[in-house]
Enzyme design. Structure first.
Site, PDB file in Angstrom:
ATOM      1  N   GLU A  91      48.866  40.256  38.096  1.00 15.75           N
ATOM      2  CA  GLU A  91      48.554  40.692  36.782  1.00 15.75           C
ATOM      3  C   GLU A  91      48.064  42.253  36.791  1.00 15.75           C
ATOM      4  OE1 GLU A  91      47.566  37.008  33.624  1.00 15.75           O
ATOM      5  OE2 GLU A  91      45.967  38.119  34.743  1.00 15.75           O
ATOM      6  N   CYS A 104      44.481  49.260  35.393  1.00 14.13           N
ATOM      7  CA  CYS A 104      43.493  48.340  36.153  1.00 14.13           C
ATOM      8  C   CYS A 104      44.595  47.502  37.211  1.00 14.13           C
ATOM      9  CB  CYS A 104      42.646  47.383  35.454  1.00 14.13           C
ATOM     10  SG  CYS A 104      41.744  46.134  36.533  1.00 14.13           S
ATOM     11  N   CYS A 111      42.450  35.371  44.734  1.00 13.73           N
ATOM     12  CA  CYS A 111      41.186  35.971  45.449  1.00 13.73           C
ATOM     13  C   CYS A 111      40.323  34.915  46.009  1.00 13.73           C
ATOM     14  CB  CYS A 111      40.258  36.673  44.531  1.00 13.73           C
ATOM     15  SG  CYS A 111      38.875  37.699  45.258  1.00 13.73           S
ATOM     16  N   CYS A 115      33.588  34.584  43.405  1.00 20.43           N
ATOM     17  CA  CYS A 115      32.477  34.881  42.422  1.00 20.43           C
ATOM     18  C   CYS A 115      32.717  34.022  41.182  1.00 20.43           C
ATOM     19  CB  CYS A 115      32.767  36.107  41.975  1.00 20.43           C
ATOM     20  SG  CYS A 115      32.707  37.490  43.477  1.00 20.43           S
ATOM     21  N   CYS A 118      34.078  34.437  37.529  1.00 13.42           N
ATOM     22  CA  CYS A 118      35.458  35.234  37.737  1.00 13.42           C
ATOM     23  C   CYS A 118      36.610  34.228  37.563  1.00 13.42           C
ATOM     24  CB  CYS A 118      35.588  35.968  38.975  1.00 13.42           C
ATOM     25  SG  CYS A 118      37.159  36.777  39.273  1.00 13.42           S
ATOM     26  N   CYS A 333      37.236  41.977  31.917  1.00 16.89           N
ATOM     27  CA  CYS A 333      36.599  41.704  33.309  1.00 16.89           C
ATOM     28  C   CYS A 333      36.269  40.333  33.522  1.00 16.89           C
ATOM     29  CB  CYS A 333      35.185  42.601  33.679  1.00 16.89           C
ATOM     30  SG  CYS A 333      35.391  44.308  33.579  1.00 16.89           S
TER      31      CYS A 333
HETATM   32  S1  SF4 Z   1      35.129  39.356  41.060  1.00 15.79           S
HETATM   33 FE1  SF4 Z   1      36.858  37.729  40.987  1.00 15.79          FE
HETATM   34  S2  SF4 Z   1      38.597  39.410  41.787  1.00 15.79           S
HETATM   35 FE2  SF4 Z   1      36.529  40.092  42.170  1.00 15.79          FE
HETATM   36  S3  SF4 Z   1      36.202  39.682  44.055  1.00 15.79           S
HETATM   37 FE3  SF4 Z   1      34.884  38.240  42.998  1.00 15.79          FE
HETATM   38  S4  SF4 Z   1      36.438  36.489  42.865  1.00 15.79           S
HETATM   39 FE4  SF4 Z   1      37.557  38.311  43.635  1.00 15.79          FE
END
Ligand code: SF4
Length: 346
Positions: A91, A104, A111, A115, A118, A333
């Site tokens: 995306e 962005c 990923c 985190c 996220c 975000c």
């Molecule tokens: S915020 Fe999300 S996309 Fe960014 S490094 Fe952490 S897990 Fe990966």
């Protein structure tokens, strides 16, 4: 199968062109059509011989990303879901801000950094994007907006950890900055990382002049370990050493993103720790309310957010409470989930 046009360096493109037509100005013609005018088909390049256009069209793909869905939020934020040639999804988001647009872009499909605030993390890492797939997102935005100059800023804050796909990122940045490519000023480009220290060090060594943003989110290792697993590998002391070594131009600042989560990292002592941690660094802190992607957490109320900002500001830090854009369409975000089946995470 055709090659992705955007995966080719200018040198490689020059080699392909000279196989068909030795005139040295052809490369500049093609680059202008693609990077300035956003041409999506060689047949549009009407100042070039028809035969050459056909030959190029047989070997190079100008549309390596297939647009699957596009969702626009009431505030004008536009989220696009693309499918790459192997079926993987990414995306990117066009964000309107003060009369200009920011793109962005993503650097990985999914990923692997985990985190906990996220949405992208829930997919896990599918794969790195090639430099051409990174560049193709920008060209798609240029085509969508009808003009390269409509795009003012470029942030690598989409899906993925950019600094874990360093070679592709650097290759893409070279074309983004090059006057024959997208011709962006490095000051208009921001690379955001969760704190991948070897990548920060390398980006600094490359000395491209791009802005660095750190997704910080805590001022102590215990809290940061809890919400960002990367901190167990590169704790704050190590991270801050690397950040302090990043080359900055006069007036350039490091951006620190701080997602405020109710009861997790929004206390007065959390703000004070940030003040201490960032002492002496030309810094700008963006305080962002957590966009609910997990039932376990919520955002703090505005009073808490303002208090957090005030503590930073009264210590002399530049701190803004960033208005979250695109929350209604899952484009804010931490919300990029690239879910095609059943639609985007609106
Ligand atoms: S915020 Fe999300 S996309 Fe960014 S490094 Fe952490 S897990 Fe990966």
């Amino acid at each position: 199968m055709k090659d992705n046009f955007f995966d080719k360096t200018f040198e490689e493109l020059s080699g392909i062109l000279s196989d068909f037509d030795p005139k040295p100005f052809r490369l500049d013609q093609v680059l202008r059509w693609v990077y300035v005018k956003g041409a999506d088909d060689f047949s549009r390049m009407t100042n070039m011989p028809k035969e050459l256009r056909g030959q190029l069209s047989d070997v190079l793909d100008l549309t390596p990303l297939r647009l699957l869905e596009e969702v626009e939020s009431p505030d004008g934020t536009l989220k696009s879901l693309f499918q790459m040639t192997d079926g993987e999804l990414i995306e990117s988001v066009i964000i309107p801000e003060d009369g200009h647009k920011t793109l962005c872009a993503s650097t990985q499909a999914g990923c692997g950094m985990g985190c906990s605030f996220c949405e992208t993390a829930t997919i896990g890492l599918k794969r790195n994007l090639s430099r051409g797939e990174i560049l193709a997102q920008i060209v798609c935005a240029v085509r969508r907006l009808g003009n390269r100059l409509a795009l003012r800023n470029l942030v690598f804050m989409g899906m993925g950890e950019p600094l874990l796909n360093m070679d592709a990122l650097i290759g893409a940045l070279e074309v983004i900055i090059d006057a024959r490519g997208f011709d962006f000023s490095p000051r208009r480009i921001t690379v955001s990382t969760c704190g991948w220290v070897p990548g920060i060090d390398r980006l600094g060594r490359e000395n491209l002049g791009v802005n660095l943003a750190i997704s910080l989110n805590a001022g102590d290792d215990e809290t940061r370990n809890r919400i960002m697993p990367v901190n167990r590998k590169y704790p704050l002391k190590r991270l801050m050493k690397s950040i302090r070594g990043y080359p900055l131009h006069p007036r350039q600042r490091i951006t620190f993103e701080y997602v405020l989560i109710d009861g997790v990292n929004d206390r007065i002592e959390d703000a004070r720790r940030i003040v201490k941690l960032l002492r002496g660094i030309p810094a700008k802190v963006n305080v962002i309310a957590y966009n609910r992607t997990s039932a376990a957490w919520s955002r703090p109320d505005d009073r808490v957010m303002n208090r957090f900002q005030e503590i930073l500001m009264s210590a002399g830090l530049l701190a803004t409470v960033r208005k979250s854009r695109g929350g209604e369409i899952g484009a804010a975000c931490g919300q990029l989930g690239a879910r095609a089946a059943g639609g985007m995470n609106a």
